[in-house]
Enzyme design. Structure first.
Site, mmCIF file in Angstrom:
data_model
loop_
_atom_site.group_PDB
_atom_site.id
_atom_site.type_symbol
_atom_site.label_atom_id
_atom_site.label_comp_id
_atom_site.label_asym_id
_atom_site.label_seq_id
_atom_site.Cartn_x
_atom_site.Cartn_y
_atom_site.Cartn_z
ATOM 1 N N LYS A 166 48.429 41.936 40.778
ATOM 2 C CA LYS A 166 49.387 40.819 40.829
ATOM 3 C C LYS A 166 50.790 41.342 40.554
ATOM 4 O O LYS A 166 51.749 40.970 41.224
ATOM 5 C CB LYS A 166 48.985 39.712 39.838
ATOM 6 C CG LYS A 166 47.810 38.907 40.344
ATOM 7 C CD LYS A 166 47.188 37.947 39.346
ATOM 8 C CE LYS A 166 45.951 37.291 39.989
ATOM 9 N NZ LYS A 166 45.175 36.435 39.087
ATOM 10 N N GLN A 180 45.033 34.651 33.175
ATOM 11 C CA GLN A 180 43.906 35.253 33.887
ATOM 12 C C GLN A 180 42.587 34.829 33.240
ATOM 13 O O GLN A 180 42.411 34.954 32.024
ATOM 14 C CB GLN A 180 44.054 36.788 33.877
ATOM 15 C CG GLN A 180 43.056 37.524 34.738
ATOM 16 C CD GLN A 180 43.220 37.262 36.238
ATOM 17 O OE1 GLN A 180 44.309 36.971 36.719
ATOM 18 N NE2 GLN A 180 42.134 37.328 36.971
ATOM 19 N N ASP A 204 48.395 28.529 39.810
ATOM 20 C CA ASP A 204 46.956 28.660 40.074
ATOM 21 C C ASP A 204 46.369 27.371 40.655
ATOM 22 O O ASP A 204 45.269 27.388 41.212
ATOM 23 C CB ASP A 204 46.215 28.938 38.757
ATOM 24 C CG ASP A 204 45.789 30.382 38.609
ATOM 25 O OD1 ASP A 204 45.539 31.035 39.625
ATOM 26 O OD2 ASP A 204 45.690 30.836 37.447
HETATM 27 N N1 GUN Z 1 40.028 34.882 37.629
HETATM 28 C C1 GUN Z 1 39.444 35.037 38.836
HETATM 29 N N2 GUN Z 1 40.171 34.438 39.818
HETATM 30 C C2 GUN Z 1 41.234 33.886 39.202
HETATM 31 C C3 GUN Z 1 42.355 33.158 39.673
HETATM 32 O O1 GUN Z 1 42.510 32.846 40.877
HETATM 33 N N3 GUN Z 1 43.258 32.780 38.730
HETATM 34 C C4 GUN Z 1 43.095 33.075 37.409
HETATM 35 N N4 GUN Z 1 44.023 32.636 36.545
HETATM 36 N N5 GUN Z 1 42.070 33.752 36.934
HETATM 37 C C5 GUN Z 1 41.152 34.157 37.835
#
Ligand code: GUN
Length: 284
Positions: free
Chosen positions: A53, A97, A120
């Site tokens: 990211k 996350q 998200d």
């Molecule tokens: N863990 C796995 N996929 C995601 C996601 O799309 N966003 C977040 N915040 N955590 C994740």
């Protein structure tokens, strides 16, 4: 016959290029977009996702702030960080996350992110808006699924879509988005009886069950589009999807590979959402 391959690397590069162009416009008019990423604990997959990211932010001209906590971080520490990021006008997107350490209430954390910065799309306000067809932040992985279909000019309206999997992050929002695009949608899950007969009716199959090669070629209708959201590790250490790609590729009309399919789309859509937030917040 072999299906056309839906290349997530190509499509995600296109989405990131567009995000970078828009981020540059934000930068030239006022300031560049900014994404805050919070990680707690040492889940190896999460560490890789967070690193990717940050890399994508660099590529797109998005400022990234990272906050890393140990596995014994308290709920209070996370909530107070989120409070200050919510209040910070220079921050456009906040992402925590998942998964979080087991002593933390994930819903309490995701619900504390203000909906206007919830890139998200997990906050109940955004989930509600998505279901009622309003403009909102849409969860990145299912948003990526729709983008892939559109990029390849695969018709959604009027088609039968079957989503296999009902998670809050992928299955349920994927079904909502397909419905918003006027597909006739069925959601299947672990208790579904007669799965094969249902999948066989699908013009579009979205596989999001988390079980390697769970969707086999004999379940598919000739010429259907198959979007494989699964990322599973096989005993020999390889990555494979929820679909038996090697055989499905001879039945489907279009199919995503794993890796190189939906995977790269998630981060690209996060860049898209962050830029969207910045533009809204700056009034651009
Ligand atoms: N863990 C796995 N996929 C995601 C996601 O799309 N966003 C977040 N915040 N955590 C994740």
């Amino acid at each position: 016959m072999s299906a056309q391959i839906i290349d997530g690397k190509e499509i995600s590069a296109y989405i990131k290029r567009k995000a970078a162009e828009e981020a540059a416009v934000c930068g030239s008019q006022k300031r560049n977009p900014c994404l805050a990423v919070i990680i707690a604990g040492e889940d190896p997959a999460s560490l890789i996702y967070v690193r990717n990211k940050r890399k994508a932010c660099e590529e797109c001209g998005i400022r990234s702030l990272q906050y890393a906590f140990g596995p014994d971080v308290s709920e209070g520490e996370l909530l107070s960080l989120i409070d200050s990021l919510n209040a910070d006008d220079g921050v456009d997107g906040i992402l925590c996350q998942l998964p979080l350490p087991s002593h933390i209430d994930e819903a309490k954390i995701t619900n504390s992110i203000c909906p206007e910065k919830d890139v998200d799309g997990f906050h109940p306000v955004n989930v509600g808006k998505m279901l009622s067809g309003k403009d909102c932040f849409v969860p990145c992985t299912p948003a990526g699924v729709i983008e892939m279909l559109k990029y390849k000019n695969i018709e959604i309206s009027g088609k039968r879509a079957v989503v296999v999997g009902r998670s809050n992050i992928v299955g349920k929002p994927a079904a909502a988005l397909l419905l918003a695009e006027n597909a006739t949608v069925t959601v299947c899950h672990s208790r579904t009886v007669g799965l094969k007969d249902i999948v066989k009716t699908a013009d579009i199959v979205v596989a999001a069950v988390g079980k390697p090669k769970f969707i086999t070629a004999d379940m598919l209708k000739d010429g259907c589009a198959v979007i494989d959201v699964g990322i599973n590790r096989t005993p020999d250490g390889k990555i494979c999807g929820d679909v038996d790609f090697e055989n499905a590729v001879h039945v489907a009309g279009a199919i995503t590979p794993v890796p190189g399919g939906v995977g790269p789309m998630t981060i690209a859509m996060l860049m898209h959402n962050t830029v969207k937030s910045c533009k809204m917040r700056l009034g651009l």
